[in-house]
Design an enzyme around this catalytic site. Structure first.
Site, PDB file in Angstrom:
ATOM      1  N   HIS A 162       0.797  -1.097   0.219  1.00 58.99           N
ATOM      2  CA  HIS A 162       0.014  -0.064  -0.090  1.00 58.99           C
ATOM      3  C   HIS A 162       0.965   1.270   0.169  1.00 58.99           C
ATOM      4  CE1 HIS A 162      -3.347   2.549   1.015  1.00 58.99           C
ATOM      5  NE2 HIS A 162      -4.189   1.687   1.115  1.00 58.99           N
ATOM      6  N   GLU A 268      -0.601   1.010  -5.749  1.00 57.52           N
ATOM      7  CA  GLU A 268      -0.545  -0.046  -4.841  1.00 57.52           C
ATOM      8  C   GLU A 268      -0.605  -1.547  -5.544  1.00 57.52           C
ATOM      9  OE1 GLU A 268      -4.110   0.399  -2.450  1.00 57.52           O
ATOM     10  OE2 GLU A 268      -3.970   2.337  -2.239  1.00 57.52           O
TER      11      GLU A 268
HETATM   12  O1  TA6 Z   1      -6.105   1.948  -1.223  1.00 56.46           O
HETATM   13  C1  TA6 Z   1      -7.307   1.539  -1.205  1.00 56.46           C
HETATM   14  C2  TA6 Z   1      -8.145   1.281   0.169  1.00 56.46           C
HETATM   15  O2  TA6 Z   1      -8.743   0.045  -0.089  1.00 56.46           O
HETATM   16  C3  TA6 Z   1      -9.367   2.440   0.100  1.00 56.46           C
HETATM   17  O3  TA6 Z   1     -10.439   1.898  -0.219  1.00 56.46           O
HETATM   18  C4  TA6 Z   1      -8.971   2.954   1.658  1.00 56.46           C
HETATM   19  O4  TA6 Z   1      -9.750   2.328   2.347  1.00 56.46           O
HETATM   20  C5  TA6 Z   1      -7.646   2.841   1.840  1.00 56.46           C
HETATM   21  O5  TA6 Z   1      -7.243   1.489   1.236  1.00 56.46           O
HETATM   22  C6  TA6 Z   1      -7.094   2.716   3.189  1.00 56.46           C
HETATM   23  O6  TA6 Z   1      -7.610   1.827   4.063  1.00 56.46           O
HETATM   24  P1  TA6 Z   1      -7.022   2.104   5.558  1.00 56.46           P
HETATM   25  O7  TA6 Z   1      -7.636   0.854   6.042  1.00 56.46           O
HETATM   26  O8  TA6 Z   1      -5.710   2.197   5.693  1.00 56.46           O
HETATM   27  O9  TA6 Z   1      -7.993   3.369   6.084  1.00 56.46           O
END
Ligand code: TA6
Length: 293
Positions: A162, A268
């Site tokens: 991520h 990501e």
């Molecule tokens: O980056 C994609 C994602 O799934 C978004 O939908 C958003 O939820 C992000 O990850 C961040 O997720 P988190 O659980 O770290 O707040």
């Protein structure tokens, strides 16, 4: 090549100034500094880390490169039913295993995560994760290895890195995604969120709330903006998620610094459409190499 290990992190340093800081919590890279090729002077920070990020292990880090395993987003697979969003890997303490390379070209550290009681109470499958982080003068390589130690069961998982790239969000262009199929998670209905679209733009931007999961990710992605450029060289991954919440969604994220959404784009690499089914004794590797211009 010097490295430093404390009880909660590993720091790798390159003789020409590049550095990377990895928390054992989540094996989360929270800083990567590197200079541009030919740039004289001190290396600059390439990743975004919210000033409100929790770095004490109390919750997943808001920024850097969190490791997502065995599920991406809200859990859907029966094996993952007790897990939080994005699984457990980013919320657990990994172990320092070894320095696997240390020469003039770079230094590599190997971190591992295996079942422990804090995991098995939520997730009963056997697994072995190995994360190899390699720092070179202008590159940072992150390889996630998923091993299935079982003798008969398959291991169904999703995995993703991520990556929060530090960049002026409203000025970035991400290429090449023209013609790639994707789902748009900002759509209002579940049906719309699962409908495949085809990317019609030669360069993708995140000037509006963006949460797109592209299939068939190219082996090299370029993120560029006025005065900046970062390449991602990928292998093993099948998807690419691009996320920026912008103000309406971003201001609701508790650990997002004031207007933080203006200063990053998440790019990501993952395997998050469907589940990778790993047979007994098999290994899957996803590699992301971040390369400064
Ligand atoms: O980056 C994609 C994602 O799934 C978004 O939908 C958003 O939820 C992000 O990850 C961040 O997720 P988190 O659980 O770290 O707040």
């Amino acid at each position: 090549m010097p490295y430093e290990k404390t009880d909660d992190k590993v720091v790798l340093k390159h003789p020409k100034g590049a550095s990377v800081v990895i928390l054992l919590f989540g094996a989360t890279i929270v800083s990567w500094k590197a200079s541009d090729r030919g740039q004289l002077g001190s290396p600059t920070e390439r990743l975004f880390l919210s000033s409100k990020a929790a770095l004490d292990g109390s919750k997943a880090v808001r920024g850097g490169i969190p490791v997502v395993f065995p599920c991406f987003g809200p859990p859907e697979h029966p094996d993952h039913s007790k897990l939080p969003q994005h699984g457990f890997a980013r919320n657990k303490i990994w172990a320092f295993d070894s320095i696997v390379m240390d020469n003039d070209a770079g230094v590599s550290v190997r971190l591992i995560l295996q079942p422990n009681p804090t995991i098995t109470k939520l997730y009963t499958k056997n697994f072995h994760l190995v994360y190899v982080v390699t720092l070179a003068e202008h590159e940072l390589s992150t390889d996630i290895h998923v091993l299935n130690p079982a003798s008969s069961e398959t291991l169904d998982f999703q995995a993703l890195l991520h990556t929060y790239i530090r960049a002026p969000a409203n000025e970035v262009s991400i290429t090449p995604l023209l013609g790639k199929r994707y789902v748009d998670k900002t759509e209002n209905s579940p049906e719309a969120r699962s409908t495949l679209k085809e990317e019609g733009r030669s360069a993708v931007d995140v000037r509006t709330f963006t949460d797109s999961v592209y299939e068939d990710t190219p082996p090299e992605i370029n993120v560029s903006w006025p005065g900046g450029d970062l390449a991602l060289k990928l292998s093993g991954f099948t998807t690419l998620t691009i996320w920026n919440p912008q103000e309406e969604a971003g201001s609701k994220i508790g650990d997002m610094e004031e207007k933080g959404w203006e200063r990053f784009v998440c790019v990501e690499p993952g395997y998050v459409r469907g589940f990778k089914q790993l047979g007994p004794g098999e290994t899957w590797i996803g590699q992301q190499v971040l390369v400064v211009a």
